[in-house]
Scaffold this motif. Sequence first.
Motif, PDB file in Angstrom:
ATOM      1  N   SER A   1      16.540  75.827  51.167  1.00  0.00           N
ATOM      2  CA  SER A   1      16.080  75.777  49.887  1.00  0.00           C
ATOM      3  C   SER A   1      16.236  77.193  49.232  1.00  0.00           C
ATOM      4  N   ASP A   2      16.736  78.044  49.775  1.00  0.00           N
ATOM      5  CA  ASP A   2      17.023  79.535  49.262  1.00  0.00           C
ATOM      6  C   ASP A   2      18.312  79.486  48.296  1.00  0.00           C
ATOM      7  N   PRO A   3      18.148  79.477  47.084  1.00  0.00           N
ATOM      8  CA  PRO A   3      19.197  79.699  46.108  1.00  0.00           C
ATOM      9  C   PRO A   3      20.147  80.888  46.124  1.00  0.00           C
ATOM     10  N   ARG A   4      19.743  82.095  46.745  1.00  0.00           N
ATOM     11  CA  ARG A   4      20.550  83.199  46.724  1.00  0.00           C
ATOM     12  C   ARG A   4      21.394  83.231  47.814  1.00  0.00           C
ATOM     13  N   ILE A   5      21.532  82.612  48.847  1.00  0.00           N
ATOM     14  CA  ILE A   5      22.586  82.434  49.600  1.00  0.00           C
ATOM     15  C   ILE A   5      23.655  81.557  49.427  1.00  0.00           C
ATOM     16  N   GLY A   6      24.937  81.755  49.372  1.00  0.00           N
ATOM     17  CA  GLY A   6      25.967  80.745  49.190  1.00  0.00           C
ATOM     18  C   GLY A   6      26.266  79.961  50.291  1.00  0.00           C
TER      19      GLY A   6
ATOM     20  N   PRO B   1      28.184  87.529  58.005  1.00  0.00           N
ATOM     21  CA  PRO B   1      26.742  88.442  58.311  1.00  0.00           C
ATOM     22  C   PRO B   1      26.825  89.630  57.554  1.00  0.00           C
ATOM     23  N   ALA B   2      28.236  90.320  57.267  1.00  0.00           N
ATOM     24  CA  ALA B   2      28.309  91.473  56.425  1.00  0.00           C
ATOM     25  C   ALA B   2      27.816  91.402  54.904  1.00  0.00           C
ATOM     26  N   ASP B   3      28.075  90.267  54.458  1.00  0.00           N
ATOM     27  CA  ASP B   3      27.846  89.813  53.075  1.00  0.00           C
ATOM     28  C   ASP B   3      26.328  90.065  52.888  1.00  0.00           C
ATOM     29  N   LEU B   4      25.681  89.332  53.923  1.00  0.00           N
ATOM     30  CA  LEU B   4      23.905  89.265  53.876  1.00  0.00           C
ATOM     31  C   LEU B   4      23.390  90.568  54.270  1.00  0.00           C
ATOM     32  N   LEU B   5      23.971  91.362  55.161  1.00  0.00           N
ATOM     33  CA  LEU B   5      23.479  92.482  55.587  1.00  0.00           C
ATOM     34  C   LEU B   5      23.610  93.564  54.571  1.00  0.00           C
ATOM     35  N   ALA B   6      24.461  93.482  53.682  1.00  0.00           N
ATOM     36  CA  ALA B   6      24.689  94.269  52.532  1.00  0.00           C
ATOM     37  C   ALA B   6      23.743  94.433  51.434  1.00  0.00           C
ATOM     38  N   ARG B   7      23.047  93.110  51.317  1.00  0.00           N
ATOM     39  CA  ARG B   7      22.085  92.875  50.118  1.00  0.00           C
ATOM     40  C   ARG B   7      20.694  93.282  50.425  1.00  0.00           C
ATOM     41  N   PRO B   8      20.248  94.184  49.678  1.00  0.00           N
ATOM     42  CA  PRO B   8      18.860  94.847  49.871  1.00  0.00           C
ATOM     43  C   PRO B   8      17.834  93.789  49.470  1.00  0.00           C
ATOM     44  N   ASP B   9      18.136  92.498  48.828  1.00  0.00           N
ATOM     45  CA  ASP B   9      17.127  91.532  48.569  1.00  0.00           C
ATOM     46  C   ASP B   9      16.952  90.683  49.762  1.00  0.00           C
TER      47      ASP B   9
ATOM     48  N   SER C   1      11.346  70.962  60.890  1.00  0.00           N
ATOM     49  CA  SER C   1      12.120  69.785  60.484  1.00  0.00           C
ATOM     50  C   SER C   1      13.721  70.603  60.165  1.00  0.00           C
ATOM     51  N   PRO C   2      14.886  70.021  60.671  1.00  0.00           N
ATOM     52  CA  PRO C   2      15.951  70.424  60.810  1.00  0.00           C
ATOM     53  C   PRO C   2      16.367  70.566  59.205  1.00  0.00           C
ATOM     54  N   ALA C   3      15.859  69.719  58.458  1.00  0.00           N
ATOM     55  CA  ALA C   3      16.351  69.724  57.072  1.00  0.00           C
ATOM     56  C   ALA C   3      15.750  70.996  56.381  1.00  0.00           C
ATOM     57  N   ASP C   4      15.056  71.740  56.880  1.00  0.00           N
ATOM     58  CA  ASP C   4      14.212  72.756  56.247  1.00  0.00           C
ATOM     59  C   ASP C   4      15.443  74.015  56.580  1.00  0.00           C
ATOM     60  N   LEU C   5      16.083  73.833  57.398  1.00  0.00           N
ATOM     61  CA  LEU C   5      17.117  75.281  57.692  1.00  0.00           C
ATOM     62  C   LEU C   5      18.523  74.977  57.335  1.00  0.00           C
ATOM     63  N   ARG C   6      19.239  75.592  57.259  1.00  0.00           N
ATOM     64  CA  ARG C   6      20.652  75.604  57.027  1.00  0.00           C
ATOM     65  C   ARG C   6      21.383  76.637  58.116  1.00  0.00           C
ATOM     66  N   THR C   7      22.607  76.329  58.866  1.00  0.00           N
ATOM     67  CA  THR C   7      23.153  76.867  59.703  1.00  0.00           C
ATOM     68  C   THR C   7      24.732  77.281  59.058  1.00  0.00           C
ATOM     69  N   ILE C   8      25.380  78.356  59.212  1.00  0.00           N
ATOM     70  CA  ILE C   8      26.392  78.785  58.672  1.00  0.00           C
ATOM     71  C   ILE C   8      27.128  79.513  59.975  1.00  0.00           C
ATOM     72  N   PRO C   9      28.425  78.934  60.311  1.00  0.00           N
ATOM     73  CA  PRO C   9      29.163  79.644  61.352  1.00  0.00           C
ATOM     74  C   PRO C   9      29.214  81.114  61.476  1.00  0.00           C
ATOM     75  N   ALA C  10      28.966  81.587  62.536  1.00  0.00           N
ATOM     76  CA  ALA C  10      29.174  83.287  62.645  1.00  0.00           C
ATOM     77  C   ALA C  10      29.636  83.648  63.925  1.00  0.00           C
ATOM     78  N   PRO C  11      31.020  83.150  64.239  1.00  0.00           N
ATOM     79  CA  PRO C  11      31.319  83.271  65.611  1.00  0.00           C
ATOM     80  C   PRO C  11      31.496  84.395  66.206  1.00  0.00           C
ATOM     81  N   ASP C  12      31.815  85.531  65.681  1.00  0.00           N
ATOM     82  CA  ASP C  12      31.810  86.971  66.038  1.00  0.00           C
ATOM     83  C   ASP C  12      30.642  87.604  65.699  1.00  0.00           C
ATOM     84  N   ALA C  13      29.731  87.140  65.099  1.00  0.00           N
ATOM     85  CA  ALA C  13      28.546  88.080  65.034  1.00  0.00           C
ATOM     86  C   ALA C  13      27.866  88.652  66.211  1.00  0.00           C
TER      87      ALA C  13
END
Length: 278
Positions: free
Chosen positions: A125-130, A135-143, A229-241
């Motif tokens: 449900s988080d609208p801030r995350i595309g 990982p670099a995109d998200l780590l660079a965001r102070p919010d 519930s799995p529906a509460d979360l979303r996964t984004i591939p990050a194979p080299d993270a």
Amino acid sequence: MVLLSCGAALGYAPAAWAVIDDAPPPNPTLVMVFAEQPPVLNWNRETQQPYGPLVDTMTRVAARAGLTLVWQEPWTRRRLLTDLDAGRQPLCTLNWALTPDRARRFKFTDPLGPAPDWVLVVRASDPRIGANPTPADLLARPDLVFGFSDGSWADERYVQAGGQAGGQPGGQAGTPDRPGAAPAPDAPNRERVRGGQSTLVAMVAKGRIDFALINRLALDRMLAERHISPADLRTIPAPDAGPSQPGRVMCTQSTASALIDRLNQAIAEEARVPLAGD
């Protein structure tokens, strides 16, 4: 792991340590130290025994190798790494990734399971995350707050090493793997957690942190254990993270090489299970 008689494990016969690599007894005792990693490695405070899939795997491996396991109560990751690095007596721990720095300081078995499959876990449900951030995109965001386990590879790579996705794990003075210099304070968008990946998943679901790096192979078990519930979360591939290395048994340098060989032979006979090095 400790390759001693029971009396030696209690401190009665330290002289036995001097010949540990020369003539290992036929049925040595292995003293296991660990930091809790729910749901794969837990501690039952009533029975004073560990439990979970990782414990089951290690128990089968030890039985195949003709070894007796003695489990100590859980330690913090920081204490565990400090004591193993000192190497004053043989000790072993479970489910650690083999990094170049650790390879110089510890002995490792072969992998206990397959290589991890790293994903970013965020709230659905988080609208801030595309749809497909790195990982670099998200780590660079102070919010956005990144959650990580104290003393884990994520601590080494993304916090102690400067917080960038290109940071290299291990080897820096003052990191969890190399205690010494006092670490710099964590940035406001970094949340240090004493629990393992299961705790991080629960914190994402509750909105206490915004994202974490998790091994997808163990995620279903974590969701079931935490009643999420799995529906509460979303996964984004990050194979080299995260580390490409699977989890292994990691031991002090004073652990007998012959004992490591016996464990490796037993591991080769065991079916692979989805466990990621921490």
